[in-house]
Design an enzyme around this catalytic site. Structure first.
Site, short mmCIF file in Angstrom:
data_model
loop_
_atom_site.label_atom_id
_atom_site.label_comp_id
_atom_site.label_asym_id
_atom_site.label_seq_id
_atom_site.Cartn_x
_atom_site.Cartn_y
_atom_site.Cartn_z
N ASP A 37 58.78 62.83 -67.20
CA ASP A 37 60.01 62.21 -66.69
C ASP A 37 60.94 61.88 -67.86
O ASP A 37 61.00 62.64 -68.83
CB ASP A 37 59.64 60.96 -65.89
CG ASP A 37 60.61 60.67 -64.77
OD1 ASP A 37 61.73 60.21 -65.05
OD2 ASP A 37 60.26 60.90 -63.59
N ASP A 97 54.70 44.29 -69.03
CA ASP A 97 53.66 44.52 -68.02
C ASP A 97 52.57 45.49 -68.50
O ASP A 97 51.52 45.60 -67.86
CB ASP A 97 54.28 45.07 -66.74
CG ASP A 97 55.05 44.00 -65.95
OD1 ASP A 97 55.04 42.85 -66.39
OD2 ASP A 97 55.63 44.35 -64.91
N HIS A 100 64.14 55.68 -65.25
CA HIS A 100 63.47 56.41 -64.17
C HIS A 100 62.00 56.67 -64.49
O HIS A 100 61.12 56.48 -63.65
CB HIS A 100 64.22 57.73 -63.95
CG HIS A 100 63.81 58.50 -62.74
ND1 HIS A 100 62.79 59.44 -62.76
CD2 HIS A 100 64.30 58.51 -61.48
CE1 HIS A 100 62.68 59.98 -61.56
NE2 HIS A 100 63.58 59.44 -60.76
N ASN A 139 66.00 65.26 -52.85
CA ASN A 139 66.81 64.23 -52.19
C ASN A 139 68.08 64.76 -51.56
O ASN A 139 69.00 63.99 -51.30
CB ASN A 139 67.20 63.15 -53.21
CG ASN A 139 66.04 62.34 -53.72
OD1 ASN A 139 64.91 62.54 -53.31
ND2 ASN A 139 66.32 61.42 -54.62
N ALA A 142 58.84 72.06 -56.64
CA ALA A 142 57.91 71.60 -55.61
C ALA A 142 57.70 72.64 -54.52
O ALA A 142 56.71 72.57 -53.78
CB ALA A 142 58.40 70.29 -54.99
N SER A 168 61.45 60.81 -55.72
CA SER A 168 60.91 60.45 -57.04
C SER A 168 59.97 59.27 -56.96
O SER A 168 59.00 59.17 -57.72
CB SER A 168 62.05 60.10 -58.00
OG SER A 168 62.58 61.23 -58.62
#
Length: 393
Positions: free
Chosen positions: A136, A145, A168, A267, A282, A343
């Site tokens: 990505d 985190d 992203h 999308n 994909a 995504s």
């Protein structure tokens, strides 16, 4: 890499017959006068700069700079019996996400709605010992985190470090393998929270990349024995457009090496008025395509679907109002943000795949089969949701 103006880069992908890297390099030079270095060699930066292309040895693919006449000669060679199998233009690809929605009217005090929807919070599996590669925009290496977590990184974008100035990639990594209890507060959001993370930067800080960078990232993931590759990226296609034979063969070779590739369906739909086909890469049969649903288990308005015999949605996952890590403070969410897109659905599936891999010690084709069997049926057409909503084992 700034925002591109066209659908292709001017470079070409050359698929070589399996195991013919050296012969392929010779054929590139004989047919088109191109000099390509190989990842199997220890080329210097000067040699790489002087070369016309790079052969990704483990995948058997070359990415080359070629003039139209050279590309024509390579295409003619692909029609013969030599080591050159397929030649196709290199595409521009981009991240698949859209703007944030309002906060959800559901209880996310402990875990996000996405973790609850895929059953991750009920699973005893954690992803421990399983390697997930997220290709990505990179990763925010100082995100609180992930303190104490080892994240393996590599950048395939010239002139940019792996650090994620976009956000992203950090969001997708958070969903796939972030914490179940975030040290910085907020709900837990990571599906495979103890998996080993491999962050490959194949999209620039502007959110764009190319086929060659993606293929290099896949080669890196395969070489590092990653069980799952998560790719929340792609390019739109028109109905009836053939899937890339290069990416299809690469995906098959990766599965044969024990690496499953999971990618966002796209999308481009605007339901109910328009449903667009599953995008590149994909739409390849050997890449697991992921669509998106919302908190009500309805298909997301933007989620691409199965339009013809080329490309299909295999599974769906939460992709609307998804809370995860971000590269900087965002409104009142600290270093987290809610965004939506296929995504966001894709790393949910990748994370569940890691849980399945851990529980069943499954890799490659077996992992795909076991993951597909988890799908929870939805009262929606299979052309939109495939086998249903992915479920943790």
């Amino acid at each position: 890499m700034t925002e591109p103006t066209g659908a292709t880069t001017g470079r070409y992908l050359v698929l070589l017959a399996d195991g013919s890297g050296a012969a392929g390099a010779r054929e590139l030079h004989r047919v088109a006068g191109l000099t390509a270095t190989s990842t199997a060699d220890s080329a210097t930066s000067e040699e790489l700069a002087a070369a016309d292309g790079l052969i990704l040895h483990d995948l058997g693919v070359a990415v080359v700079d070629a003039e139209p006449e050279q590309a024509r000669r390579l295409s003619l060679a692909a029609e013969g019996a030599g080591p050159i199998s397929v030649v196709e233009p290199e595409r521009v690809v981009q991240a698949y996400s859209t703007t944030a929605e309002e906060a959800l009217a559901v209880d996310e005090t402990v875990h996000t709605w996405g973790l609850q929807a895929v059953g991750a919070t009920l699973s005893a599996a954690t992803g421990a010992g399983v390697r997930i590669a997220v290709l990505d925009t990179g990763f925010t290496t100082d995100h609180p985190d992930f303190a104490g977590r080892t994240v393996f990184t590599n950048s395939f974008i010239t002139g940019e470090t792996v650090d994620d100035a976009h956000g992203h990639g950090t969001h997708c990594i958070g969903t796939a393998a972030g914490p179940r209890k975030a040290p910085s507060g907020g709900p837990g959001y990571g599906v495979a929270h103890q998996a080993d993370i491999y962050a490959g930067k194949v999209l620039s800080n502007a959110g764009f990349g190319s086929d060659g960078g993606i293929l290099a990232g896949i080669a890196w993931a395969v070489a590092n024995d990653c069980a799952v590759v998560s790719m929340s990226l792609g390019a739109p296609v028109e109905p009836g457009t053939p899937a890339s034979p290069v990416f299809e063969e690469v995906a098959r070779r990766a599965l044969g090496r024990g690496t499953l590739i999971v990618a966002a369906a796209g999308n481009e739909s605007r339901r109910p008025n328009s449903v667009r086909p599953v995008g590149h890469p994909a739409n390849c049969p050997s890449i697991l395509a992921v669509g998106a649903v919302d908190v009500n288990r309805a298909i997301a308005f933007f989620s691409c679907g199965t339009k013809d015999t080329i490309g299909q949605v295999d599974l769906v996952a939460p992709g609307v109002d998804v809370y995860s890590s971000w590269n900087k403070d965002w409104e009142q969410l600290g270093r987290h943000r809610r965004i939506q897109g296929t995504s966001m659905a894709t790393p949910h599936v990748a994370g569940v795949a890691a849980l399945v891999a851990e529980k069943h010690q499954a890799r490659g084709w077996e992992l795909w089969a076991r993951l597909a069997q988890t799908g929870r049926r939805l009262e929606l057409p299979s052309v939109d949701v495939g086998g249903g909503l992915v479920q943790a084992p």
